[in-house]
Design an enzyme around this catalytic site. Structure first.
Site, short mmCIF file in Angstrom:
data_model
loop_
_atom_site.label_atom_id
_atom_site.label_comp_id
_atom_site.label_asym_id
_atom_site.label_seq_id
_atom_site.Cartn_x
_atom_site.Cartn_y
_atom_site.Cartn_z
N HIS A 269 -26.66 -22.13 39.19
CA HIS A 269 -26.82 -22.14 37.81
C HIS A 269 -26.15 -20.52 37.53
O HIS A 269 -25.00 -20.30 37.82
CB HIS A 269 -28.16 -22.31 37.21
CG HIS A 269 -28.34 -22.38 35.67
ND1 HIS A 269 -27.35 -22.60 34.97
CD2 HIS A 269 -29.44 -22.52 35.09
CE1 HIS A 269 -27.71 -22.54 33.54
NE2 HIS A 269 -28.98 -22.66 33.65
N HIS A 308 -18.27 -28.37 37.00
CA HIS A 308 -19.45 -28.13 35.80
C HIS A 308 -20.14 -29.52 35.51
O HIS A 308 -19.24 -30.54 35.57
CB HIS A 308 -18.98 -27.48 34.68
CG HIS A 308 -20.16 -26.91 33.66
ND1 HIS A 308 -20.75 -27.94 32.96
CD2 HIS A 308 -20.54 -25.69 33.52
CE1 HIS A 308 -21.42 -26.99 32.24
NE2 HIS A 308 -21.58 -25.74 32.36
N ASP A 364 -18.76 -18.54 35.20
CA ASP A 364 -19.27 -17.63 36.17
C ASP A 364 -17.95 -17.16 37.14
O ASP A 364 -18.01 -16.32 37.83
CB ASP A 364 -20.23 -18.38 37.02
CG ASP A 364 -21.44 -18.19 36.39
OD1 ASP A 364 -21.62 -17.47 35.47
OD2 ASP A 364 -22.42 -19.06 36.55
N1 ACO Z 1 -16.84 -27.15 45.40
C1 ACO Z 1 -16.64 -27.93 46.12
N2 ACO Z 1 -17.01 -29.26 45.57
C2 ACO Z 1 -17.58 -29.35 44.47
C3 ACO Z 1 -17.87 -28.43 43.65
C4 ACO Z 1 -17.48 -27.07 44.07
N3 ACO Z 1 -17.79 -26.25 43.39
N4 ACO Z 1 -18.50 -28.74 42.58
C5 ACO Z 1 -18.74 -30.03 42.80
N5 ACO Z 1 -18.06 -30.52 43.82
C6 ACO Z 1 -17.73 -31.96 44.32
C7 ACO Z 1 -19.06 -32.41 44.97
O1 ACO Z 1 -19.12 -32.48 46.28
C8 ACO Z 1 -18.85 -33.90 44.59
O2 ACO Z 1 -17.69 -34.48 45.47
P1 ACO Z 1 -18.09 -36.01 46.12
O3 ACO Z 1 -17.95 -36.78 44.96
O4 ACO Z 1 -16.99 -36.07 47.13
O5 ACO Z 1 -19.51 -36.00 46.70
C9 ACO Z 1 -18.04 -33.86 43.19
O6 ACO Z 1 -17.47 -32.71 43.50
C10 ACO Z 1 -19.49 -34.14 42.16
O7 ACO Z 1 -20.27 -33.17 42.23
P2 ACO Z 1 -21.66 -33.20 41.49
O8 ACO Z 1 -22.46 -32.44 42.60
O9 ACO Z 1 -22.11 -34.43 41.55
O10 ACO Z 1 -21.57 -32.61 40.53
P3 ACO Z 1 -22.77 -31.98 39.35
O11 ACO Z 1 -22.53 -32.14 38.06
O12 ACO Z 1 -24.00 -32.32 39.90
O13 ACO Z 1 -22.95 -30.27 39.91
C11 ACO Z 1 -22.48 -28.10 39.73
C12 ACO Z 1 -22.29 -29.50 38.81
C13 ACO Z 1 -23.83 -27.73 40.11
C14 ACO Z 1 -22.20 -26.94 38.66
C15 ACO Z 1 -21.37 -27.93 40.74
O14 ACO Z 1 -20.17 -28.22 40.33
C16 ACO Z 1 -21.63 -26.75 41.57
O15 ACO Z 1 -22.40 -26.93 42.77
N6 ACO Z 1 -20.50 -25.68 41.38
C17 ACO Z 1 -20.65 -24.46 42.20
C18 ACO Z 1 -21.75 -23.80 41.59
C19 ACO Z 1 -21.65 -23.18 40.13
O16 ACO Z 1 -20.09 -22.78 40.10
N7 ACO Z 1 -22.57 -23.07 39.48
C20 ACO Z 1 -22.43 -22.60 37.98
C21 ACO Z 1 -22.18 -23.80 36.96
S1 ACO Z 1 -21.94 -23.07 35.37
C22 ACO Z 1 -23.37 -22.53 34.96
O17 ACO Z 1 -24.50 -22.79 35.36
C23 ACO Z 1 -23.28 -21.34 33.91
#
Ligand code: ACO
Length: 430
Positions: A269, A308, A364
């Site tokens: 987050h 996201h 971010d």
């Molecule tokens: N890098 C690589 N792969 C990713 C990323 C990433 N940053 N984010 C999602 N994916 C992939 C997952 O592995 C998944 O792949 P799969 O379908 O092959 O299993 C797919 O994309 C969907 O991901 P989910 O985890 O289901 O998406 P969710 O909506 O639950 O997660 C989140 C959102 C937590 C923000 C995620 O994208 C992430 O971890 N990002 C990196 C952390 C980040 O930047 N957080 C800040 C968010 S903005 C904020 O809070 C202000």
């Protein structure tokens, strides 16, 4: 074809049919409870871990269209607000629903300015932390500690009491944050300067050394205003959900805000901006980007600052931040990390892995680069997120408390553990 705002469900276990009303594109979870096998059955529930398809509230504050990359506060597009408003003007809008006129804004600024000091004992509390305490942990703890100074804040159903705590929290958040920073640097605390704006004073409390009067750089002050506006609210994210969930027990707003800040601290987050900088430093050079991306695609780790839950398009906040980065660099000098970030984004956005999963840079991805250029250590990045988000948390908290649909947040579970079994005395356990 006649259309009806209802959903007809057939329960194939019993052959019974049910007609549920559809309102705002949703059905009520409780409407499913009538779907039972027999009179003893508890009734159907929804299993939705992480709230992936559950609206937990109606809200009038922030609108997001994740597919189109739209973000609006009270109906106003984020880019218009970021371009034309001061941070406190947007804070007023988020809390009150309308932009302030000149007199309302002047009064609001005055009220906030009058609450920026903190009790001296909070300083002593901070002094008790270890020398290397993370400033976000210090902020979370000191926000929670504020509730001990304002016991009247418990009266959360009195609008006047609420308003006072809202002003206090918004005014004191930058002071607590700056003090947490000064403590981590071993620097003497700098008291608020009421001649300065909200963000100008924050820069003063962060960076004033021995000069008699700190003059914030107008470009940096403005950049901070924009960053604070972009971070002020983002509807039902993890931190806001924590605020609402904890606040639903009618606890005081300091305790609820500390819980929201704790949720924000996590690397998935608001802690992501800190991780982005670590990532960019680890990559070190543009030539190392392809190998790093391969490791992300192999599932070794995530690319922080990408993806996201809601945006499946470019995060509109990331676009605005990218623009102000150039202005900040005219004051601070170019941050070479930006070159790595831009190239990383370019390569990722052409890659099938990121395209097919709709992974774009989020807020971010670029904010940390600006904060670093301003001279902030990476550990301060989540703190910089928490200060403006305090406004969003508090607006959502008031909405929660004044919404007759809401009650204490208490989800159900599907119990899959052991059935009933008799206690085993110690001597008989293997
Ligand atoms: N890098 C690589 N792969 C990713 C990323 C990433 N940053 N984010 C999602 N994916 C992939 C997952 O592995 C998944 O792949 P799969 O379908 O092959 O299993 C797919 O994309 C969907 O991901 P989910 O985890 O289901 O998406 P969710 O909506 O639950 O997660 C989140 C959102 C937590 C923000 C995620 O994208 C992430 O971890 N990002 C990196 C952390 C980040 O930047 N957080 C800040 C968010 S903005 C904020 O809070 C202000």
């Amino acid at each position: 074809m006649p259309t009806q705002e209802t959903l007809t469900i057939t329960d194939n276990r019993t052959g019974r049919q049910y007609e549920l009303p559809i309102e705002h594109g949703t059905i009520r979870g409780m409407a499913l409870r009538q779907i039972k096998l027999d009179a003893d059955d508890f009734g159907l529930m929804v299993y939705d871990p992480a709230f992936k398809n559950t609206a937990s509230t109606k809200s009038y504050i922030t609108y997001i269209d994740g597919d189109k990359g739209i973000l609006e506060y009270r109906g106003y597009p984020i880019d218009q607000l970021a371009e034309q408003c001061e941070y406190l003007e947007v804070a007023y809008l988020i809390l009150n629903g309308e932009l302030p006129n000149a007199e309302q804004l002047a009064n609001w600024q005055d009220e906030i300015t009058n609450h920026t000091l903190i009790h001296e004992n909070i300083k002593r509390l901070m002094d008790g932390f270890r020398y290397d305490a993370h400033p976000m942990s210090v902020l979370i703890s000191s926000i929670a500690a504020l509730s001990t100074f304002y016991p009247e804040a418990k009266d959360v159903h009195d609008p006047e009491v609420r308003d006072l705590q809202i002003r206090r929290l918004i005014a004191k958040a930058p002071t607590l944050a700056a003090f947490a920073y000064r403590f981590s640097m071993g620097l003497p605390y700098t008291y608020p300067d009421n001649d300065l704006t909200y963000t100008g004073n924050f820069l003063n409390m962060m960076f004033k050394m021995v000069e008699p009067k700190y003059e914030p750089d107008p470009i940096l002050r403005r950049a901070l205003d924009v960053l604070f506006i972009l971070h002020a609210d983002h509807e039902q994210n993890c931190g806001t959900n924590a605020m609402r969930s904890v606040g639903s027990s009618s606890v005081d707003p300091y305790s609820a805000t500390a819980a929201a800040a704790a949720a924000l601290y996590g690397p998935l987050h608001g802690g992501a901006n800190e991780q982005v900088l670590r990532t960019l430093n680890t990559i070190g050079h543009v030539k190392n980007i392809p190998a790093y991306i391969e490791r992300v695609k192999a599932g070794e780790f995530r690319l922080m600052g990408f993806g996201h839950r809601v945006y499946k398009n470019y995060d509109p906040r990331a676009q605005i931040i990218k623009r102000i980065a150039d202005q900040v660099f005219t004051v601070t000098g170019h941050n070479p990390i930006l070159d790595i970030a831009l190239e990383l984004e370019r390569i990722a956005l052409q890659d099938e892995y990121f395209i097919s999963r709709k992974l774009y840079p989020n807020v971010d991805f670029y904010s940390g680069i600006i904060y670093q250029a301003m001279g902030l250590p990476t550990s301060m990045f989540p703190v910089m997120f928490a200060i403006p988000r305090t406004v969003g948390w508090l607006a959502q908290w008031v909405e929660l408390l004044t919404d007759s649909d809401q009650a204490i947040a208490r989800p159900r579970q599907i119990y899959l553990g052991h059935g009933r079994r008799d206690f085993v005395p110690m001597a008989e356990r293997s």
